[in-house]
Design an enzyme around this catalytic site. Structure first.
Site, PDB file in Angstrom:
ATOM      1  N   GLU A  55      50.652  41.958  58.434  1.00 32.53           N
ATOM      2  CA  GLU A  55      49.983  42.728  57.373  1.00 32.53           C
ATOM      3  C   GLU A  55      49.554  44.079  57.940  1.00 32.53           C
ATOM      4  O   GLU A  55      48.878  44.138  58.954  1.00 32.53           O
ATOM      5  CB  GLU A  55      48.774  41.950  56.836  1.00 32.53           C
ATOM      6  CG  GLU A  55      47.776  42.745  56.016  1.00 32.53           C
ATOM      7  CD  GLU A  55      48.358  43.459  54.782  1.00 32.53           C
ATOM      8  OE1 GLU A  55      49.078  42.811  54.004  1.00 32.53           O
ATOM      9  OE2 GLU A  55      48.093  44.668  54.616  1.00 32.53           O
ATOM     10  N   ARG A  63      40.892  40.554  42.764  1.00 31.52           N
ATOM     11  CA  ARG A  63      42.036  40.492  43.683  1.00 31.52           C
ATOM     12  C   ARG A  63      41.570  40.165  45.112  1.00 31.52           C
ATOM     13  O   ARG A  63      42.201  39.374  45.812  1.00 31.52           O
ATOM     14  CB  ARG A  63      42.777  41.833  43.662  1.00 31.52           C
ATOM     15  CG  ARG A  63      44.033  41.851  44.520  1.00 31.52           C
ATOM     16  CD  ARG A  63      44.781  43.178  44.344  1.00 31.52           C
ATOM     17  NE  ARG A  63      45.998  43.202  45.140  1.00 31.52           N
ATOM     18  CZ  ARG A  63      46.051  43.590  46.394  1.00 31.52           C
ATOM     19  NH1 ARG A  63      44.951  43.985  47.016  1.00 31.52           N
ATOM     20  NH2 ARG A  63      47.192  43.581  47.066  1.00 31.52           N
ATOM     21  N   TYR A  80      37.781  41.994  30.701  1.00 29.44           N
ATOM     22  CA  TYR A  80      37.486  40.580  30.945  1.00 29.44           C
ATOM     23  C   TYR A  80      36.421  40.461  32.029  1.00 29.44           C
ATOM     24  O   TYR A  80      36.005  41.483  32.596  1.00 29.44           O
ATOM     25  CB  TYR A  80      38.742  39.764  31.262  1.00 29.44           C
ATOM     26  CG  TYR A  80      39.687  40.294  32.330  1.00 29.44           C
ATOM     27  CD1 TYR A  80      39.498  40.011  33.666  1.00 29.44           C
ATOM     28  CD2 TYR A  80      40.801  41.045  31.977  1.00 29.44           C
ATOM     29  CE1 TYR A  80      40.393  40.452  34.631  1.00 29.44           C
ATOM     30  CE2 TYR A  80      41.701  41.488  32.928  1.00 29.44           C
ATOM     31  CZ  TYR A  80      41.496  41.198  34.261  1.00 29.44           C
ATOM     32  OH  TYR A  80      42.372  41.638  35.210  1.00 29.44           O
ATOM     33  N   ASP A  95      56.309  42.047  44.074  1.00 29.60           N
ATOM     34  CA  ASP A  95      56.520  43.449  43.687  1.00 29.60           C
ATOM     35  C   ASP A  95      57.631  44.112  44.506  1.00 29.60           C
ATOM     36  O   ASP A  95      58.200  45.110  44.071  1.00 29.60           O
ATOM     37  CB  ASP A  95      55.231  44.259  43.895  1.00 29.60           C
ATOM     38  CG  ASP A  95      54.294  44.153  42.709  1.00 29.60           C
ATOM     39  OD1 ASP A  95      54.573  43.344  41.796  1.00 29.60           O
ATOM     40  OD2 ASP A  95      53.286  44.887  42.684  1.00 29.60           O
TER      41      ASP A  95
HETATM   42  P1  FAD Z   1      50.780  43.167  46.944  1.00 30.79           P
HETATM   43  O1  FAD Z   1      49.691  42.375  46.331  1.00 30.79           O
HETATM   44  O2  FAD Z   1      50.818  44.643  46.692  1.00 30.79           O
HETATM   45  O3  FAD Z   1      50.742  42.902  48.501  1.00 30.79           O
HETATM   46  C1  FAD Z   1      51.565  43.605  49.411  1.00 30.79           C
HETATM   47  C2  FAD Z   1      50.920  43.513  50.776  1.00 30.79           C
HETATM   48  O4  FAD Z   1      51.813  44.042  51.759  1.00 30.79           O
HETATM   49  C3  FAD Z   1      49.634  44.324  50.899  1.00 30.79           C
HETATM   50  O5  FAD Z   1      48.653  43.537  51.516  1.00 30.79           O
HETATM   51  C4  FAD Z   1      50.037  45.525  51.748  1.00 30.79           C
HETATM   52  O6  FAD Z   1      48.953  46.028  52.520  1.00 30.79           O
HETATM   53  C5  FAD Z   1      51.110  44.907  52.615  1.00 30.79           C
HETATM   54  N1  FAD Z   1      52.109  45.857  53.134  1.00 30.79           N
HETATM   55  C6  FAD Z   1      52.672  46.888  52.467  1.00 30.79           C
HETATM   56  N2  FAD Z   1      53.593  47.498  53.225  1.00 30.79           N
HETATM   57  C7  FAD Z   1      53.617  46.827  54.402  1.00 30.79           C
HETATM   58  C8  FAD Z   1      54.384  46.958  55.591  1.00 30.79           C
HETATM   59  N3  FAD Z   1      55.302  47.920  55.723  1.00 30.79           N
HETATM   60  N4  FAD Z   1      54.150  46.099  56.614  1.00 30.79           N
HETATM   61  C9  FAD Z   1      53.220  45.115  56.492  1.00 30.79           C
HETATM   62  N5  FAD Z   1      52.466  44.942  55.382  1.00 30.79           N
HETATM   63  C10 FAD Z   1      52.675  45.778  54.354  1.00 30.79           C
HETATM   64  N6  FAD Z   1      49.305  40.785  37.998  1.00 30.79           N
HETATM   65  C11 FAD Z   1      48.893  39.612  37.468  1.00 30.79           C
HETATM   66  O7  FAD Z   1      49.482  38.547  37.768  1.00 30.79           O
HETATM   67  N7  FAD Z   1      47.852  39.553  36.578  1.00 30.79           N
HETATM   68  C12 FAD Z   1      47.198  40.695  36.187  1.00 30.79           C
HETATM   69  O8  FAD Z   1      46.261  40.617  35.399  1.00 30.79           O
HETATM   70  C13 FAD Z   1      47.634  41.962  36.700  1.00 30.79           C
HETATM   71  N8  FAD Z   1      47.032  43.111  36.328  1.00 30.79           N
HETATM   72  C14 FAD Z   1      47.477  44.302  36.830  1.00 30.79           C
HETATM   73  C15 FAD Z   1      46.899  45.514  36.378  1.00 30.79           C
HETATM   74  C16 FAD Z   1      47.342  46.740  36.874  1.00 30.79           C
HETATM   75  C17 FAD Z   1      46.761  48.017  36.333  1.00 30.79           C
HETATM   76  C18 FAD Z   1      48.353  46.768  37.871  1.00 30.79           C
HETATM   77  C19 FAD Z   1      48.833  48.075  38.437  1.00 30.79           C
HETATM   78  C20 FAD Z   1      48.928  45.577  38.318  1.00 30.79           C
HETATM   79  C21 FAD Z   1      48.516  44.349  37.798  1.00 30.79           C
HETATM   80  N9  FAD Z   1      49.099  43.136  38.201  1.00 30.79           N
HETATM   81  C22 FAD Z   1      48.711  41.955  37.649  1.00 30.79           C
HETATM   82  C23 FAD Z   1      50.213  43.146  39.176  1.00 30.79           C
HETATM   83  C24 FAD Z   1      49.804  42.636  40.555  1.00 30.79           C
HETATM   84  O9  FAD Z   1      48.718  43.366  41.056  1.00 30.79           O
HETATM   85  C25 FAD Z   1      50.984  42.755  41.519  1.00 30.79           C
HETATM   86  O10 FAD Z   1      52.158  42.341  40.874  1.00 30.79           O
HETATM   87  C26 FAD Z   1      50.752  41.864  42.742  1.00 30.79           C
HETATM   88  O11 FAD Z   1      49.672  42.358  43.498  1.00 30.79           O
HETATM   89  C27 FAD Z   1      52.018  41.775  43.579  1.00 30.79           C
HETATM   90  O12 FAD Z   1      51.787  40.959  44.696  1.00 30.79           O
HETATM   91  P2  FAD Z   1      52.617  41.181  46.030  1.00 30.79           P
HETATM   92  O13 FAD Z   1      52.146  40.156  46.978  1.00 30.79           O
HETATM   93  O14 FAD Z   1      54.064  41.254  45.707  1.00 30.79           O
HETATM   94  O15 FAD Z   1      52.215  42.626  46.507  1.00 30.79           O
END
Ligand code: FAD
Length: 401
Positions: free
Chosen positions: A30, A104, A213, A291
Site C-alpha cells: 500500500e 470509508r 445518509y 476501480d
Molecule cells: P480504492 O478504494 O481507491 O483503493 C486503492 C488503494 O490503492 C488505495 O489505498 C491507494 O492508496 C492504493 N494505491 C494506489 N496506487 C498505488 C500504487 N501504485 N501502489 C500501491 N498502492 C497504491 N462505492 C460504493 O460501493 N458505495 C458508495 O456509496 C460509493 N459512493 C461513492 C461516491 C463518490 C462521490 C465516489 C467518487 C465514489 C463512490 N463509490 C462508492 C466508489 C468507491 O469509492 C470505489 O469504487 C472504491 O473505493 C474502489 O475500491 P478499490 O479498492 O478498487 O480502490
C-alpha cells in the site's frame, strides 16, 4: 501461493482476506504511509455484505455502521418526497443481507484488522508499486524504491489511477463527464433542526442532485452533491473545494442540504471521469480488480461493492484452478474470473451512467411522467421498486456457482 496485492483499499484488503482464508500467503503493498481518515461515506449493499459475511468480517464492519430505515427520492428544493420504500428489514428479508452506510475509513480499518488478525505482517505501508515483470512461473512487483518483490500472483487493486493497469493496457484516456461530486461528513449534533433523514435519500434537481445518509451509528451526516460543471478537476479523495462554490451550487435548496454545507469542516471535490470497458483484466500472473479495471460513476453506489465481489470471485477461481493439482493453470483461473466478473461490472457501469440523467431532469412533463409512477409504486407497490434491484442486491457470489 505467495499473493502480492498492490493497494490496501477496499478491494485489496478484501482480496487479502479471501486469499488468506484459502490458505495462501499474502503481502499487501500500500503506497500510503498510514491508513488515514480520508474519503467519506459509502453505501454497502447486501450483495457486498454477503461476501463480508462469508469472510467472517461483517460483525467488525457493521459495528459502527448505520442501517438506513428506507430508500427515498425527494425534490431538492422543496424536500417533497417522491417515494420512500422500506430498506432496513426489507434488505434481510428480500436480499438476504444487510444494507449499511459506513465511513470509508471505518471499512478500511475493519478489513485491515481482519487481515492482520490472520497475518500480522501482511500489510506493508509506504510501498508504491510502479509495475511488474512476469517471469513465466511467477511474477515480480516493482516498487518505486527499486525493490523487487517476488510472488506467484500480483493483484492490481490500486484504484482508479492504477499503475498495474497502466503497464497492462497503456496510458489511461478518461472522459470528463461534466460532473463534479462534493462530499462532506458533518456531526449531526451541528445540524440543529435540519438533520438529514435516517434514510438513503436522493434529492433530485435541475442539473444537479444530492445524496444524504447517516454514518457511525447515526451520529454523522454524509453528503454527496453532484453538479454539472464544465471545469475539469482532480479525481481524488483529498481534493478540497471552496464552501462558497458549494453553497452557490446548491443555492435555494432545502435547508437540510444548505445546513450540511454550512457546517462541513471540509468539502471534498471529486471530478467525475468515465472510462470505457477495459479490453482485458489480466496479463500472465497480473490481474486487476475494483476501480483499477472497472471504475464507475457513483450513481449506483456500487464501486466498492463491486470491488468486494471481485475479490471473492478472484480467490475462488484461483482456488478452483489450483484444485486441479499437478499442472494446475493459475492463468486459466484468472481468465475464468474475468469472464465471470466483466459482464456484471459492465452492466453496473452502464446503469450508473443512465442514473445521472434520471436524477438531473428538470422538465415538469418529464418529472410527472417519471416521478408520478414512482410515487404510486413506492406508496402502493414497494415490492415493484425493490424488484428493480433484485439482480444487483440479490446476487450472491459466495454461492456454489
Ligand atoms: P480504492 O478504494 O481507491 O483503493 C486503492 C488503494 O490503492 C488505495 O489505498 C491507494 O492508496 C492504493 N494505491 C494506489 N496506487 C498505488 C500504487 N501504485 N501502489 C500501491 N498502492 C497504491 N462505492 C460504493 O460501493 N458505495 C458508495 O456509496 C460509493 N459512493 C461513492 C461516491 C463518490 C462521490 C465516489 C467518487 C465514489 C463512490 N463509490 C462508492 C466508489 C468507491 O469509492 C470505489 O469504487 C472504491 O473505493 C474502489 O475500491 P478499490 O479498492 O478498487 O480502490
Amino acid at each position: 501461493m505467495q499473493i502480492l496485492i498492490a493497494g490496501g483499499g477496499i478491494g485489496g484488503l478484501t482480496a487479502a482476506l479471501a486469499f488468506l482464508k484459502a490458505g495462501h500467503s499474502v503481502t499487501v503493498l500500500e503506497k500510503a504511509p498510514e491508513i488515514a481518515e480520508v474519503g467519506a461515506g459509502l453505501q454497502i449493499s447486501p450483495n457486498g455484505m454477503k461476501v463480508l459475511d462469508a469472510l467472517g468480517a461483517s460483525a467488525r464492519v457493521s459495528r459502527d455502521a448505520f442501517r438506513p430505515r428506507a430508500q427515498e427520492l425527494r425534490l431538492g428544493r422543496s424536500g417533497a418526497r417522491i417515494f420512500s420504500v422500506p430498506l432496513r428489514e426489507a434488505s434481510q428479508a428480500r436480499w438476504r443481507g444487510e444494507y449499511l452506510h459506513i465511513h470509508r475509513a471505518d471499512l478500511v480499518e475493519a478489513l485491515k484488522a481482519c487481515v492482520t488478525d490472520r497475518a500480522p505482517d501482511a500489510v506493508r505501508l509506504g510501498a508504491t508499486v510502479t509495475g511488474y515483470e512476469n517471469t513465466g512461473t511467477g511474477i515480480v512487483a516493482l516498487l518505486s524504491t527499486g525493490e523487487r518483490v517476488a510472488g506467484d500472483l500480483l493483484v492490481g487493486a490500486d484504484g482508479i489511477h492504477s499503475s498495474v493497469r497502466a503497464q497492462m493496457l497503456g496510458p489511461d484516456k478518461p472522459r470528463f463527464t461534466g460532473n463534479v461530486a462534493w462530499r462532506a461528513v458533518v456531526p449531526v449534533s451541528k445540524l440543529g433542526d435540519y438533520p438529514p433523514p435516517e434514510t438513503a435519500c436522493v434529492w433530485a434537481g435541475k442539473r444537479r442532485h444530492a445524496v444524504t445518509y447517516r454514518l457511525r451509528r447515526g451520529s454523522l451526516a454524509n453528503f454527496v452533491g453532484v453538479v454539472e460543471c464544465a471545469e475539469l478537476g482532480d479525481e481524488s479523495w483529498t481534493s478540497v473545494g471552496a464552501r462558497e462554490q458549494a453553497l452557490k451550487d446548491f443555492k435555494g435548496w432545502n435547508p437540510v442540504i444548505q445546513r450540511i454545507i454550512d457546517e462541513a469542516p471540509l468539502l471534498l471535490r471529486w471530478s467525475l471521469y468515465d472510462r470505457p470497458e477495459m479490453p482485458k483484466w489480466q496479463d500472465g500472473r497480473a490481474v486487476l480488480l475494483g476501480d483499477a479495471c472497472h471504475p464507475m460513476l457513483p450513481f449506483m453506489a456500487q464501486g466498492a461493492v463491486m470491488a468486494i465481489e471481485d475479490a471473492y470471485v478472484l480467490a475462488k477461481e484461483v482456488g478452483r484452478a489450483l484444485a486441479k493439482g499437478e499442472g494446475a493453470d493459475v492463468e486459466a483461473g484468472l481468465k475464468a474470473y474475468e469472464a465471470i466478473r466483466k459482464p456484471r461490472a459492465t452492466r453496473v457501469q452502464n446503469v450508473a451512467r443512465e442514473n445521472a440523467a434520471l436524477f438531473h431532469r428538470s422538465n415538469p412533463l418529464y418529472q410527472l411522467g417519471t416521478y408520478g409512477p414512482m410515487w404510486v409504486a413506492g406508496k402502493y407497490l414497494p415490492s415493484v421498486v425493490h424488484g428493480r434491484h433484485d439482480w444487483l442486491y440479490g446476487h450472491d457470489v459466495t454461492g456454489p456457482g
